[in-house]
Design a protein around this motif. Sequence first.
Motif, short mmCIF file in Angstrom:
data_model
loop_
_atom_site.label_atom_id
_atom_site.label_comp_id
_atom_site.label_asym_id
_atom_site.label_seq_id
_atom_site.Cartn_x
_atom_site.Cartn_y
_atom_site.Cartn_z
N ALA A 96 61.66 2.51 57.29
CA ALA A 96 62.02 2.50 55.87
C ALA A 96 62.48 1.11 55.44
CB ALA A 96 63.11 3.53 55.60
N VAL A 97 63.29 0.47 56.27
CA VAL A 97 63.77 -0.87 55.95
C VAL A 97 62.61 -1.86 55.94
CG1 VAL A 97 65.19 -2.79 56.81
CG2 VAL A 97 66.12 -0.46 56.78
N ARG A 98 61.72 -1.77 56.94
CA ARG A 98 60.56 -2.67 56.99
C ARG A 98 59.69 -2.50 55.75
NH1 ARG A 98 55.73 -1.66 57.95
NH2 ARG A 98 56.07 0.32 58.99
N GLU A 99 59.43 -1.24 55.35
CA GLU A 99 58.61 -0.99 54.16
C GLU A 99 59.27 -1.55 52.91
OE1 GLU A 99 57.84 3.21 54.08
OE2 GLU A 99 56.50 3.11 55.81
N LYS A 100 60.58 -1.38 52.79
CA LYS A 100 61.31 -1.91 51.64
C LYS A 100 61.20 -3.44 51.60
CE LYS A 100 64.67 -1.87 48.45
NZ LYS A 100 64.45 -1.49 47.10
N MET A 101 61.35 -4.07 52.75
CA MET A 101 61.25 -5.53 52.82
C MET A 101 59.84 -6.00 52.47
SD MET A 101 63.58 -6.17 56.20
CE MET A 101 63.31 -7.93 56.28
N GLU A 102 58.83 -5.27 52.93
CA GLU A 102 57.45 -5.64 52.62
C GLU A 102 57.19 -5.53 51.11
OE1 GLU A 102 55.08 -3.12 55.12
OE2 GLU A 102 55.36 -4.41 56.88
N GLN A 104 59.46 -5.82 48.74
CA GLN A 104 60.18 -6.91 48.11
C GLN A 104 59.43 -8.23 48.29
OE1 GLN A 104 64.04 -6.38 49.96
NE2 GLN A 104 64.88 -5.57 48.07
N ASP A 105 58.89 -8.45 49.48
CA ASP A 105 58.10 -9.67 49.73
C ASP A 105 56.88 -9.70 48.82
OD1 ASP A 105 59.87 -10.52 51.64
OD2 ASP A 105 58.62 -9.96 53.36
N ALA A 106 56.20 -8.58 48.68
CA ALA A 106 55.00 -8.52 47.83
C ALA A 106 55.38 -8.78 46.37
CB ALA A 106 54.32 -7.16 47.97
N ASP A 107 56.48 -8.18 45.92
CA ASP A 107 56.94 -8.41 44.54
C ASP A 107 57.28 -9.88 44.33
OD1 ASP A 107 56.64 -5.72 44.00
OD2 ASP A 107 58.79 -5.26 44.14
N TYR A 108 57.96 -10.48 45.30
CA TYR A 108 58.34 -11.89 45.21
C TYR A 108 57.08 -12.76 45.14
CZ TYR A 108 60.07 -16.47 46.60
OH TYR A 108 60.34 -17.80 46.66
N GLN A 109 56.10 -12.46 46.00
CA GLN A 109 54.87 -13.24 46.02
C GLN A 109 54.15 -13.13 44.68
OE1 GLN A 109 54.10 -15.33 48.45
NE2 GLN A 109 52.41 -16.04 47.19
N GLU A 110 54.13 -11.92 44.08
CA GLU A 110 53.50 -11.75 42.77
C GLU A 110 54.22 -12.59 41.72
OE1 GLU A 110 53.24 -7.65 41.62
OE2 GLU A 110 52.16 -7.12 43.45
N ASP A 111 55.56 -12.61 41.78
CA ASP A 111 56.33 -13.41 40.83
C ASP A 111 56.01 -14.89 40.99
OD1 ASP A 111 57.52 -11.14 39.81
OD2 ASP A 111 59.39 -11.38 40.93
N VAL A 112 55.93 -15.35 42.23
CA VAL A 112 55.63 -16.76 42.50
C VAL A 112 54.25 -17.11 41.95
CG1 VAL A 112 55.10 -18.42 44.34
CG2 VAL A 112 57.14 -16.99 44.49
N GLU A 113 53.29 -16.23 42.13
CA GLU A 113 51.93 -16.49 41.67
C GLU A 113 51.84 -16.49 40.15
OE1 GLU A 113 49.63 -13.54 43.73
OE2 GLU A 113 49.86 -14.57 45.67
N ARG A 114 52.71 -15.74 39.48
CA ARG A 114 52.70 -15.68 38.01
C ARG A 114 53.31 -16.92 37.37
NH1 ARG A 114 54.58 -9.63 37.14
NH2 ARG A 114 55.08 -9.99 39.25
N VAL A 115 54.17 -17.60 38.06
CA VAL A 115 54.86 -18.75 37.51
C VAL A 115 53.94 -19.97 37.60
CG1 VAL A 115 56.82 -20.31 37.78
CG2 VAL A 115 57.12 -17.86 38.10
N ASP A 116 53.79 -20.66 36.50
CA ASP A 116 52.99 -21.88 36.46
C ASP A 116 53.90 -23.05 36.82
OD1 ASP A 116 51.24 -23.94 36.05
OD2 ASP A 116 51.15 -23.69 33.88
N ILE A 117 53.81 -23.47 38.07
CA ILE A 117 54.71 -24.52 38.55
C ILE A 117 54.46 -25.84 37.83
CG2 ILE A 117 55.38 -25.84 40.60
CD1 ILE A 117 54.78 -23.37 42.24
N THR A 118 53.26 -26.08 37.36
CA THR A 118 52.95 -27.36 36.71
C THR A 118 53.70 -27.52 35.39
OG1 THR A 118 51.00 -26.41 35.63
CG2 THR A 118 50.67 -27.48 37.77
N SER A 119 54.25 -26.44 34.84
CA SER A 119 54.95 -26.54 33.56
C SER A 119 56.39 -27.03 33.74
CB SER A 119 54.95 -25.19 32.85
OG SER A 119 55.71 -24.25 33.60
N PHE A 120 56.85 -27.22 34.97
CA PHE A 120 58.22 -27.67 35.17
C PHE A 120 58.31 -29.16 35.25
CE2 PHE A 120 58.42 -23.31 36.77
CZ PHE A 120 59.47 -22.85 36.04
#
Length: 120
Positions: A96-102, A104-120
């Motif tokens: 259960a903990v491993r699945e929760k962490m996975e 969260q990691d997937a959500d974090y990766q999606e957030d990172v991919e959505r952010v346009d780093i070049t705009s900073f």
Amino acid sequence: MPEDARKRNDRQYAWQKENTDRINFTMPKGRKDQIKEAAEIAGVSATVWINQAIDAKFEDAGIVAPKDMMDLGTIKDLEAYARSAGKTSAEYVREAVREKMERQDADYQEDVERVDITSF
């Protein structure tokens, strides 16, 4: 009673007093055994089974019951959930903990991919 058991009981009582409410009620003779049997068949404790029945009654009446109480209730419940999944309690919790962490990691990766780093 050994001191360790006394301390554990005191800790458990303090937690229960702070986090739970109690209500005592009576029922016809034999009903308690029926509840325990139904709960065992469902793989949960009698407390969880009764709370699920109360939640269903609230839902039928259109009353919003607090959903933050999705607890396993007791170690007995955890063991029942683990058994139903064909695992030990430790394996069940680790998975259960491993699945929760996975997730969260997937959500974090999606957030990172959505952010346009070049705009900073």
